[in-house]
Design an enzyme around this catalytic site. Structure first.
Site, PDB file in Angstrom:
ATOM      1  N   ASP A 164      -7.511  19.389 -14.593  1.00 55.99           N
ATOM      2  CA  ASP A 164      -7.895  18.062 -15.084  1.00 55.99           C
ATOM      3  C   ASP A 164      -7.510  18.012 -16.564  1.00 55.99           C
ATOM      4  O   ASP A 164      -8.133  18.665 -17.398  1.00 55.99           O
ATOM      5  CB  ASP A 164      -9.397  17.865 -14.876  1.00 55.99           C
ATOM      6  CG  ASP A 164      -9.886  16.468 -15.263  1.00 55.99           C
ATOM      7  OD1 ASP A 164      -9.194  15.806 -16.059  1.00 55.99           O
ATOM      8  OD2 ASP A 164     -10.956  16.056 -14.781  1.00 55.99           O
ATOM      9  N   LYS A 210      -8.824   6.631 -19.220  1.00 51.42           N
ATOM     10  CA  LYS A 210      -9.128   7.104 -20.568  1.00 51.42           C
ATOM     11  C   LYS A 210      -7.937   6.857 -21.506  1.00 51.42           C
ATOM     12  O   LYS A 210      -7.641   5.728 -21.795  1.00 51.42           O
ATOM     13  CB  LYS A 210      -9.560   8.570 -20.503  1.00 51.42           C
ATOM     14  CG  LYS A 210     -10.572   8.871 -19.368  1.00 51.42           C
ATOM     15  CD  LYS A 210     -11.888   8.136 -19.524  1.00 51.42           C
ATOM     16  CE  LYS A 210     -12.809   8.183 -18.304  1.00 51.42           C
ATOM     17  NZ  LYS A 210     -13.073   9.493 -17.714  1.00 51.42           N
ATOM     18  N   ARG A 222       0.845  -1.199   0.000  1.00 50.84           N
ATOM     19  CA  ARG A 222       0.000   0.000   0.000  1.00 50.84           C
ATOM     20  C   ARG A 222       0.881   1.251   0.000  1.00 50.84           C
ATOM     21  O   ARG A 222       0.545   2.257  -0.600  1.00 50.84           O
ATOM     22  CB  ARG A 222      -0.963   0.004   1.194  1.00 50.84           C
ATOM     23  CG  ARG A 222      -1.741   1.315   1.330  1.00 50.84           C
ATOM     24  CD  ARG A 222      -3.075   1.179   2.084  1.00 50.84           C
ATOM     25  NE  ARG A 222      -2.969   0.428   3.316  1.00 50.84           N
ATOM     26  CZ  ARG A 222      -2.338   0.838   4.431  1.00 50.84           C
ATOM     27  NH1 ARG A 222      -1.729   2.003   4.451  1.00 50.84           N
ATOM     28  NH2 ARG A 222      -2.300   0.067   5.495  1.00 50.84           N
ATOM     29  N   TYR A 239     -16.348  18.031 -14.719  1.00 48.57           N
ATOM     30  CA  TYR A 239     -16.722  16.625 -14.918  1.00 48.57           C
ATOM     31  C   TYR A 239     -17.762  16.238 -13.862  1.00 48.57           C
ATOM     32  O   TYR A 239     -17.511  16.394 -12.662  1.00 48.57           O
ATOM     33  CB  TYR A 239     -15.480  15.732 -14.804  1.00 48.57           C
ATOM     34  CG  TYR A 239     -15.817  14.265 -14.710  1.00 48.57           C
ATOM     35  CD1 TYR A 239     -16.350  13.589 -15.803  1.00 48.57           C
ATOM     36  CD2 TYR A 239     -15.624  13.566 -13.530  1.00 48.57           C
ATOM     37  CE1 TYR A 239     -16.679  12.246 -15.708  1.00 48.57           C
ATOM     38  CE2 TYR A 239     -15.948  12.226 -13.432  1.00 48.57           C
ATOM     39  CZ  TYR A 239     -16.480  11.575 -14.525  1.00 48.57           C
ATOM     40  OH  TYR A 239     -16.813  10.249 -14.420  1.00 48.57           O
TER      41      TYR A 239
HETATM   42  C1  LIG Z   1     -13.558   9.972 -16.523  1.00 46.91           C
HETATM   43  C2  LIG Z   1     -13.165  11.306 -16.036  1.00 46.91           C
HETATM   44  C3  LIG Z   1     -12.892  11.523 -14.687  1.00 46.91           C
HETATM   45  C4  LIG Z   1     -13.066  10.459 -13.632  1.00 46.91           C
HETATM   46  O1  LIG Z   1     -12.220   9.367 -13.835  1.00 46.91           O
HETATM   47  P1  LIG Z   1     -12.583   7.851 -13.410  1.00 46.91           P
HETATM   48  O2  LIG Z   1     -11.371   7.108 -13.829  1.00 46.91           O
HETATM   49  O3  LIG Z   1     -13.844   7.480 -14.135  1.00 46.91           O
HETATM   50  O4  LIG Z   1     -12.808   7.848 -11.936  1.00 46.91           O
HETATM   51  C5  LIG Z   1     -12.484  12.800 -14.320  1.00 46.91           C
HETATM   52  N1  LIG Z   1     -12.370  13.803 -15.216  1.00 46.91           N
HETATM   53  C6  LIG Z   1     -12.637  13.618 -16.524  1.00 46.91           C
HETATM   54  C7  LIG Z   1     -12.488  14.755 -17.462  1.00 46.91           C
HETATM   55  C8  LIG Z   1     -13.046  12.367 -16.976  1.00 46.91           C
HETATM   56  O5  LIG Z   1     -13.329  12.199 -18.277  1.00 46.91           O
END
Ligand SMILES: *Cc1c(COP(=O)(O)O)cnc(C)c1O
Length: 371
Positions: free
Chosen positions: A170, A195, A47, A99
């Site tokens: 982000d 993503k 961890r 988001y």
């Molecule tokens: C998908 C996404 C998130 C969250 O990510 P997860 O891996 O689904 O928890 C945050 N910001 C953006 C822009 C996203 O597309």
């Protein structure tokens, strides 16, 4: 080194004992102590740290040109770690089209602990008017989801600096291939590694990359290792593997997105196309100045409203009707349905994650779906 080289080499090393060219996966949760009680390998318990996570964090830090990276079990866990690292009562300024998963997280889990305002961060006057004595961070997301709005990172960072605030960006939609927020003055970058980093719609992950080490960063490290929302060694391995092709994948995604956006813009049934690479995009010039490439997410609205949009989304054959983004396969979704009742997304809007299929096939598919 250039990004293609970093992507391949920064997260990998040849194994010293077996000479394996690819770093092995270490599944062990615990590590043997030295006779004097120490841990000369640097690892004690998984961890706290794991060799595959260390490799992943190394390549992530280098890709964003940051001091250090921390990886998480999802993008939302990465975002939550930022919020958990703030003193109670801290005020966060976030975009009104943040988001939705993180917007909902703040509202559901941090009400009464943190203060937050969701505003138009692209309007400097509005932004400055919302800065309070207890404001700690300005959260930005650019291009935004699903309206592909562009935030001028340098401009926001300039305002933040004047007021001694931190900027977290982000960078999920852009990836480090298309945008380098730290170079534009952001203090921290957040990613959903689910993503483009994963790139194949088969793993969840998240990351934070800091411009510099600080007490704040130490706090985030503590949230990561004490909170324990860490990625597994397997997921770290898969991420390091996928990141090796990230620059070439993203370039292919961007190439297809630009052509698809141009096709859609010329289609009589399409009302508007939202893609920063189009000169019709209201912030195209800002995007051109701050991005290396325009990304591969786009949205479009249909003449005829919600009915029409739903008809198109149900008529596609190569695109898959699904949420998420960044995988090799193209996805399309009726976004307001995904975001739920409090959505501000236009009801006739479809969001597309442009994949790596041949562009002629993608155009042909949308053409037949709109025929
Ligand atoms: C998908 C996404 C998130 C969250 O990510 P997860 O891996 O689904 O928890 C945050 N910001 C953006 C822009 C996203 O597309």
């Amino acid at each position: 080194m250039k990004i293609e080289t970093i992507a391949i080499h920064a997260g990998n090393h040849t194994d010293a004992s077996t000479k394996a060219v690819v770093q092995p996966i270490v599944m062990a949760t615990t590590f043997e102590r030295d006779e004097d009680g120490g841990f000369s390998s640097g690892y004690s318990y998984s961890r706290a740290a794991n060799p595959n996570r260390a490799a992943l964090e190394q390549v992530l830090a280098k890709l964003e040109n940051g001091a250090e990276a921390a990886s998480f079990s999802s993008g939302n866990a990465a975002g939550m770690s930022v919020f958990q690292s703030l003193d109670p009562g801290t005020h966060i300024i976030a975009p009104d089209d943040m988001y939705h998963g993180l917007r909902n997280q703040l509202k559901a889990l941090f009400a009464g602990i943190l203060e937050f305002d969701f505003i138009d961060v692209n309007d400097s006057d509005v932004l400055q008017a919302h800065i309070k004595p207890n404001t700690g961070i300005i959260w930005i997301e650019t291009p935004s989801n699903p309206l592909l709005k562009i935030t001028d990172i340098k401009k926001v960072a300039g305002i933040a600096n004047k007021h001694n605030l931190k900027v977290v960006c982000d960078n999920t939609f852009a990836t480090p291939v298309c945008q380098s927020p730290l170079a534009l003055g952001a203090d921290m970058v957040m990613h959903s590694a689910t993503k483009y980093f994963g790139g194949h719609s088969d793993l969840m992950g998240g990351a934070l990359i800091t411009a510099e080490k600080s007490d704040w960063w130490e706090k985030i490290r503590n949230v990561q290792t004490m909170g324990g929302a860490i990625p597994s060694p397997m997921d770290c391995y898969y991420l390091v593997r996928s990141i090796k092709t990230l620059p070439y994948r993203v370039r292919g995604h961007v190439h297809n997105a630009q052509l698809l956006a141009q096709f859609l813009e010329s289609h009589p049934r399409v009302d508007r196309v939202l893609y920063p690479g189009l000169s019709s995009h209201p912030q195209h010039e800002i995007a051109r100045a701050q991005m290396h490439a325009f990304g591969a997410m786009l949205s479009f609205t249909l003449k005829g409203g919600e009915e029409e949009a739903k008809k198109v989304v149900n008529a596609v054959k190569i695109f898959t009707r699904a949420t998420s983004l960044g995988g090799v396969e193209s996805l399309i979704e009726h976004r307001s349905s995904v975001e739920g009742p409090d959505t501000k997304t236009p009801l006739n809007l479809l969001r597309v994650s442009v994949g790596l299929e041949h562009i002629d096939d993608l155009i042909a598919d949308l053409k037949q779906a709109m025929a």
